[in-house]
Structure formats: structure tokens, C-alpha cells
Design a protein around this motif. Structure first.
Motif, PDB file in Angstrom:
ATOM      1  N   GLU A   1      -8.916  42.187  92.428  1.00  0.00           N
ATOM      2  CA  GLU A   1     -10.013  41.315  92.274  1.00  0.00           C
ATOM      3  C   GLU A   1     -10.799  41.506  90.913  1.00  0.00           C
ATOM      4  O   GLU A   1     -11.187  40.586  90.144  1.00  0.00           O
ATOM      5  CB  GLU A   1     -11.225  41.464  93.217  1.00  0.00           C
ATOM      6  CG  GLU A   1     -12.039  40.397  93.294  1.00  0.00           C
ATOM      7  CD  GLU A   1     -13.245  40.594  94.134  1.00  0.00           C
ATOM      8  OE1 GLU A   1     -13.273  39.611  95.159  1.00  0.00           O
ATOM      9  OE2 GLU A   1     -13.795  41.812  94.537  1.00  0.00           O
ATOM     10  N   SER A   2     -11.112  42.752  90.352  1.00  0.00           N
ATOM     11  CA  SER A   2     -11.645  43.186  89.115  1.00  0.00           C
ATOM     12  C   SER A   2     -10.876  42.502  87.877  1.00  0.00           C
ATOM     13  O   SER A   2     -11.660  42.246  87.100  1.00  0.00           O
ATOM     14  CB  SER A   2     -11.855  44.556  88.914  1.00  0.00           C
ATOM     15  OG  SER A   2     -10.701  45.116  88.685  1.00  0.00           O
ATOM     16  N   GLN A   3      -9.746  42.296  88.104  1.00  0.00           N
ATOM     17  CA  GLN A   3      -8.908  41.500  86.840  1.00  0.00           C
ATOM     18  C   GLN A   3      -9.215  40.035  86.994  1.00  0.00           C
ATOM     19  O   GLN A   3      -9.225  39.400  85.800  1.00  0.00           O
ATOM     20  CB  GLN A   3      -7.504  42.014  87.133  1.00  0.00           C
ATOM     21  CG  GLN A   3      -7.051  43.389  87.219  1.00  0.00           C
ATOM     22  CD  GLN A   3      -7.370  44.123  85.909  1.00  0.00           C
ATOM     23  OE1 GLN A   3      -8.339  44.850  85.860  1.00  0.00           O
ATOM     24  NE2 GLN A   3      -6.635  44.201  84.970  1.00  0.00           N
ATOM     25  N   GLU A   4      -9.583  39.656  88.065  1.00  0.00           N
ATOM     26  CA  GLU A   4      -9.717  37.957  88.286  1.00  0.00           C
ATOM     27  C   GLU A   4     -11.271  37.557  87.968  1.00  0.00           C
ATOM     28  O   GLU A   4     -11.584  36.682  87.495  1.00  0.00           O
ATOM     29  CB  GLU A   4      -9.245  37.696  89.528  1.00  0.00           C
ATOM     30  CG  GLU A   4      -7.765  38.029  90.076  1.00  0.00           C
ATOM     31  CD  GLU A   4      -7.634  37.537  91.322  1.00  0.00           C
ATOM     32  OE1 GLU A   4      -8.408  37.456  92.218  1.00  0.00           O
ATOM     33  OE2 GLU A   4      -6.330  37.945  91.805  1.00  0.00           O
ATOM     34  N   LYS A   5     -12.038  38.621  88.194  1.00  0.00           N
ATOM     35  CA  LYS A   5     -13.479  38.486  88.187  1.00  0.00           C
ATOM     36  C   LYS A   5     -14.151  39.573  87.124  1.00  0.00           C
ATOM     37  O   LYS A   5     -15.137  40.259  87.800  1.00  0.00           O
ATOM     38  CB  LYS A   5     -14.252  38.525  89.599  1.00  0.00           C
ATOM     39  CG  LYS A   5     -13.353  37.283  90.070  1.00  0.00           C
ATOM     40  CD  LYS A   5     -14.302  37.381  91.947  1.00  0.00           C
ATOM     41  CE  LYS A   5     -13.579  36.182  92.514  1.00  0.00           C
ATOM     42  NZ  LYS A   5     -14.402  36.236  93.962  1.00  0.00           N
ATOM     43  N   PRO A   6     -13.912  39.973  85.987  1.00  0.00           N
ATOM     44  CA  PRO A   6     -14.141  40.750  85.224  1.00  0.00           C
ATOM     45  C   PRO A   6     -15.807  40.605  85.087  1.00  0.00           C
ATOM     46  O   PRO A   6     -16.425  41.743  85.151  1.00  0.00           O
ATOM     47  CB  PRO A   6     -13.519  40.626  83.980  1.00  0.00           C
ATOM     48  CG  PRO A   6     -13.158  39.265  83.884  1.00  0.00           C
ATOM     49  CD  PRO A   6     -12.913  38.870  85.265  1.00  0.00           C
ATOM     50  N   ILE A   7     -16.333  39.531  84.633  1.00  0.00           N
ATOM     51  CA  ILE A   7     -17.876  39.454  84.459  1.00  0.00           C
ATOM     52  C   ILE A   7     -18.503  39.873  85.721  1.00  0.00           C
ATOM     53  O   ILE A   7     -19.522  40.508  85.540  1.00  0.00           O
ATOM     54  CB  ILE A   7     -18.128  38.154  84.016  1.00  0.00           C
ATOM     55  CG1 ILE A   7     -17.537  37.892  82.658  1.00  0.00           C
ATOM     56  CG2 ILE A   7     -19.576  37.955  83.623  1.00  0.00           C
ATOM     57  CD1 ILE A   7     -17.568  38.795  81.561  1.00  0.00           C
TER      58      ILE A   7
ATOM     59  N   ILE B   1      -8.354  54.723  78.625  1.00  0.00           N
ATOM     60  CA  ILE B   1      -8.842  53.422  78.868  1.00  0.00           C
ATOM     61  C   ILE B   1      -8.125  52.919  80.434  1.00  0.00           C
ATOM     62  O   ILE B   1      -6.902  52.915  80.439  1.00  0.00           O
ATOM     63  CB  ILE B   1      -8.600  52.173  77.673  1.00  0.00           C
ATOM     64  CG1 ILE B   1      -9.388  52.794  76.729  1.00  0.00           C
ATOM     65  CG2 ILE B   1      -9.073  51.002  78.466  1.00  0.00           C
ATOM     66  CD1 ILE B   1      -8.998  51.873  75.490  1.00  0.00           C
ATOM     67  N   PRO B   2      -8.871  52.796  81.296  1.00  0.00           N
ATOM     68  CA  PRO B   2      -8.449  52.456  82.665  1.00  0.00           C
ATOM     69  C   PRO B   2      -7.686  51.097  82.321  1.00  0.00           C
ATOM     70  O   PRO B   2      -7.968  50.115  81.629  1.00  0.00           O
ATOM     71  CB  PRO B   2      -9.528  52.267  83.481  1.00  0.00           C
ATOM     72  CG  PRO B   2     -10.730  53.161  82.992  1.00  0.00           C
ATOM     73  CD  PRO B   2     -10.397  52.917  81.368  1.00  0.00           C
ATOM     74  N   GLU B   3      -6.544  50.888  83.647  1.00  0.00           N
ATOM     75  CA  GLU B   3      -5.674  49.847  83.338  1.00  0.00           C
ATOM     76  C   GLU B   3      -6.709  48.534  83.983  1.00  0.00           C
ATOM     77  O   GLU B   3      -6.222  47.527  83.701  1.00  0.00           O
ATOM     78  CB  GLU B   3      -4.239  50.121  84.171  1.00  0.00           C
ATOM     79  CG  GLU B   3      -3.679  51.214  83.967  1.00  0.00           C
ATOM     80  CD  GLU B   3      -2.826  50.809  82.809  1.00  0.00           C
ATOM     81  OE1 GLU B   3      -2.633  49.619  82.558  1.00  0.00           O
ATOM     82  OE2 GLU B   3      -2.714  51.538  81.870  1.00  0.00           O
ATOM     83  N   SER B   4      -7.687  48.817  84.835  1.00  0.00           N
ATOM     84  CA  SER B   4      -8.234  47.791  85.317  1.00  0.00           C
ATOM     85  C   SER B   4      -9.659  47.685  85.005  1.00  0.00           C
ATOM     86  O   SER B   4     -10.460  48.629  84.588  1.00  0.00           O
ATOM     87  CB  SER B   4      -8.249  48.187  86.947  1.00  0.00           C
ATOM     88  OG  SER B   4      -9.109  49.081  87.510  1.00  0.00           O
ATOM     89  N   VAL B   5     -10.413  46.390  85.318  1.00  0.00           N
ATOM     90  CA  VAL B   5     -11.905  46.146  84.962  1.00  0.00           C
ATOM     91  C   VAL B   5     -12.599  47.264  85.863  1.00  0.00           C
ATOM     92  O   VAL B   5     -13.588  47.813  85.481  1.00  0.00           O
ATOM     93  CB  VAL B   5     -12.185  44.773  85.068  1.00  0.00           C
ATOM     94  CG1 VAL B   5     -13.701  44.767  84.889  1.00  0.00           C
ATOM     95  CG2 VAL B   5     -11.487  43.946  84.077  1.00  0.00           C
ATOM     96  N   TYR B   6     -12.247  47.196  86.999  1.00  0.00           N
ATOM     97  CA  TYR B   6     -12.801  48.179  88.084  1.00  0.00           C
ATOM     98  C   TYR B   6     -12.871  49.520  87.454  1.00  0.00           C
ATOM     99  O   TYR B   6     -14.058  50.294  87.471  1.00  0.00           O
ATOM    100  CB  TYR B   6     -12.468  48.335  89.378  1.00  0.00           C
ATOM    101  CG  TYR B   6     -12.616  49.422  90.261  1.00  0.00           C
ATOM    102  CD1 TYR B   6     -13.914  49.513  90.950  1.00  0.00           C
ATOM    103  CD2 TYR B   6     -12.034  50.655  90.386  1.00  0.00           C
ATOM    104  CE1 TYR B   6     -14.127  50.590  91.558  1.00  0.00           C
ATOM    105  CE2 TYR B   6     -12.183  51.602  91.169  1.00  0.00           C
ATOM    106  CZ  TYR B   6     -13.314  51.744  91.842  1.00  0.00           C
ATOM    107  OH  TYR B   6     -13.971  52.701  92.679  1.00  0.00           O
ATOM    108  N   GLY B   7     -11.940  50.190  86.980  1.00  0.00           N
ATOM    109  CA  GLY B   7     -12.115  51.523  86.213  1.00  0.00           C
ATOM    110  C   GLY B   7     -12.750  51.503  85.211  1.00  0.00           C
ATOM    111  O   GLY B   7     -13.421  52.503  84.974  1.00  0.00           O
TER     112      GLY B   7
END
Length: 340
Positions: free
Chosen positions: A88-94, A144-150
């Protein structure tokens, strides 16, 4: 001593609240119920015989947060308040940057103005990205993490390190791996809203017939069976580590800045298919699954070296994978009973 637990009705937060209450801490919970349910508060009281103070609001509302600090003498904070789904973090980064970072900054503003220390941050092994060697210890270089969450977890750590240095505070960063399982009472567990993003609740919902099939994201990784490998740690073991870390912080009477970092995991990696088979064996049920394309943001393999936590916190994970998976099935059956 009053401990502020943000996100305290969530999965890891609720289990940690139980352990705090069992260790005679006073607990003040702030949770906006965006990824939790109000009945968990009642279940915490049933499990412990104690009722924590609860405030249902979004931590981005600074004026309400200030009122909590006005009403209670807060001695420390364990911060769980964050969106946490990798996909979900990839879809909703902001949304993830706003929620996970602004809430942290608001809490730290109160800590700065009121000269409070003893802050524990719920971090993640995602800050390591795809590490070059296994197991991962605290000296493993961050990527640098792969995901926005990371990324939000890595940024949160940087904010806290700068905060500690600037204001001479004591901070602990707990980088944990993949929490699973439920409380032995079966009254607390992972409660995903909608379709689960994490493996184990998806497994249990599939076994229960709520989902038709488990989606396994990729079977072409360079692992034992082609599926991704993670370190799955029992949530109650993880909760106990937070209490151990808090006690260590509070026993440190030095006024010097301290930033302690601990990995929390079992030290063993299990593939997705190994988890599925272990769940089936532990609970004598079948889990139908399908292989899907890899999911953006996922890494291949990650498991912990948690020797530092054992040495300095006198803590280690003690629960087997099968035993943890047995508790999660009991939790699923409890949720089913609530619907009857």
C-alpha cells in the motif's frame, strides 16, 4: 510511571500494552482506530485486569496531543503509530510520509518542550533494504529501502537520532523483523482492515474460507524453494522486548545522549512456503494458494542477528514458528465466534 503508547490498540501495540500493565506501568494510549478496533481495549482489560487510559484521535491533531501531556505526567513513549503495509505504501506514498513522519514530529515537539526523555521507536528491518550478507546485525550498512514504508522508518530513525543529539535525550530504536501470532488468551491478535497485506493473516483467512486462495508473490527468488525468506518472530516475545528496552532506558540515570539500536528477531529465516506448511501442520488445515508475480517493494531474504538484544536487554525470542502459528489460528477462531 505513565507511558504513552501511540497506536496502542494496534497489533504490536496492544500486546505491548499488556506486557507494560503486567509490569505495573501506567499506560496512556492514543490511537485513531484507523487500523484497530475499539473492542481491543476491553480485551486488554480482560487479559490484564487493568484498564489503560485511552484517547481516540489522530496524532496529527497537535492541540489534542498537547492536552494529553497536560493531563498526564508522561515519563516515556513507545511509538507504534504508523501505516505499515509495504504494498500500500507504494500506492499511497504521500499518505505514508504524512502519517508516519508528521505524527512522530508532533510527539517529539511535546518531548522537547516538556523536557521528557525515554523514547522507543517501532522501527523495522526494512531500513537495511536488501542486505548483502546474512544474518543482519546492527552494524549492517543501511540502504535505501525498497518500499515507501521502509523509507519512512529510516527517516524516522534519522529524525530521532538528530533529536537525541540536539536535546540530550535517551532514545531506543527497535528494528524488528516479521511479527506473527496472537496472545495465548486468543483475545488479541493481528486485525487487518480489508484484504491483509501481511502473510500470516492472509494464511489464516484463507484457511478459514474468508479468502479463496493465498497469493504468494513470486516463486523465482534465489531461495530454498523460490519464495521470499523472512524472520518470523512471535508477537508476545516482541512485546516483552519493548518492556525490557524501556526498563533499560529508565535505569540509565546518565544525562548524556544515548541512542541504542537493537534488532529483534529469531535468527532464523523461513520461506513463504515453509510458513504455509508449518501453519498447515500446526493446525491440521489446508491452505490453498496461487503463485503471483513478485510484489513491488519486497526484498528476497532477511533474518536477524539479535545477539545484542540478548546481551544488553537480557531478551531473546523463545517461541517456535509452529507454536506462534497455532496461536494465530486460535485468534482467527475467536474472531469468527464474535460474528455468531
Amino acid at each position: 510511571m505513565a507511558i504513552l503508547v501511540t497506536g496502542g490498540l494496534g497489533y504490536i501495540g496492544s500486546h505491548t500494552v499488556v506486557e507494560l500493565l503486567n509490569n505495573n506501568f501506567d499506560v496512556v494510549i492514543v490511537d485513531d482506530l484507523s487500523n484497530s478496533e475499539k473492542f481491543i481495549l476491553q480485551n486488554i482489560e480482560e487479559v490484564t485486569g487493568k484498564k489503560p487510559v485511552f484517547y481516540p484521535f489522530d496524532l496529527k491533531r497537535k492541540e489534542l496531543l498537547s492536552q494529553v501531556f497536560d493531563a498526564h505526567k508522561i515519563d516515556g513513549c513507545i511509538n507504534f503509530a504508523a501505516y505499515k503495509a509495504v504494498g500500500e505504501s507504494q500506492e499511497k506514498p504521500i499518505d505514508y510520509y504524512e502519517n508516519n513522519l508528521f505524527t512522530l514530529i508532533n510527539i517529539l515537539q511535546e518531548f522537547k518542550e516538556r523536557e521528557i526523555s525515554n523514547f522507543i521507536f517501532s522501527s523495522s528491518c526494512t531500513v537495511y533494504g536488501q542486505a548483502d550478507t546474512m544474518p543482519i546485525d546492527e552494524n549492517t550498512p543501511l540502504k535505501i529501502p525498497e518500499s515507501v514504508y521502509g523509507k519512512t522508518k529510516q527517516m524516522g530513525e534519522e529524525i530521532l537520532i538528530d533529536f537525541a543529539k540536539a536535546y540530550q535525550r535517551k532514545i531506543t530504536l527497535l528494528r524488528y523483523f516479521n511479527p506473527i501470532g496472537a496472545h495465548p488468551s486468543a483475545k488479541l491478535g493481528e486485525l487487518p482492515i480489508g484484504i491483509p497485506n501481511n502473510l500470516v493473516p492472509y494464511v489464516t483467512q484463507t484457511a478459514a474460507g474468508i479468502r479463496e486462495k493465498l497469493s504468494i508473490w513470486g516463486n523465482d527468488y534465489p531461495t530454498v524453494d523460490g519464495t521470499a525468506v523472512r524472520d518470523y518472530i512471535y508477537v508476545v516475545d516482541l512485546a516483552k522486548a519493548h518492556v525490557a528496552a524501556l526498563k533499560r532506558l529508565m535505569e540509565n540515570k546518565s544525562e548524556e545522549t544515548t541512542v541504542d539500536i537493537y534488532n529483534l528477531g529469531t535468527g532464523n529465516g523461513s520461506s513463504v512456503l515453509e510458513v504455509v506448511k508449518a501453519f498447515e501442520k500446526a493446525n491440521n488445515v489446508e491452505v490453498p494458494y496461487q503463485i503471483c508475480d513478485r510484489r513491488e517493494g519486497d526484498i528476497t531474504i532477511a533474518y536477524a542477528n539479535a545477539d545484542k538484544a540478548e546481551k544488553e536487554l537480557n531478551w531473546k525470542s523463545e517461541t517456535t514458528l509452529e507454536d506462534a502459528l497455532r496461536t494465530t489460528w486460535e485468534w482467527q477462531k475467536y474472531l469468527k465466534s464474535r460474528e455468531l
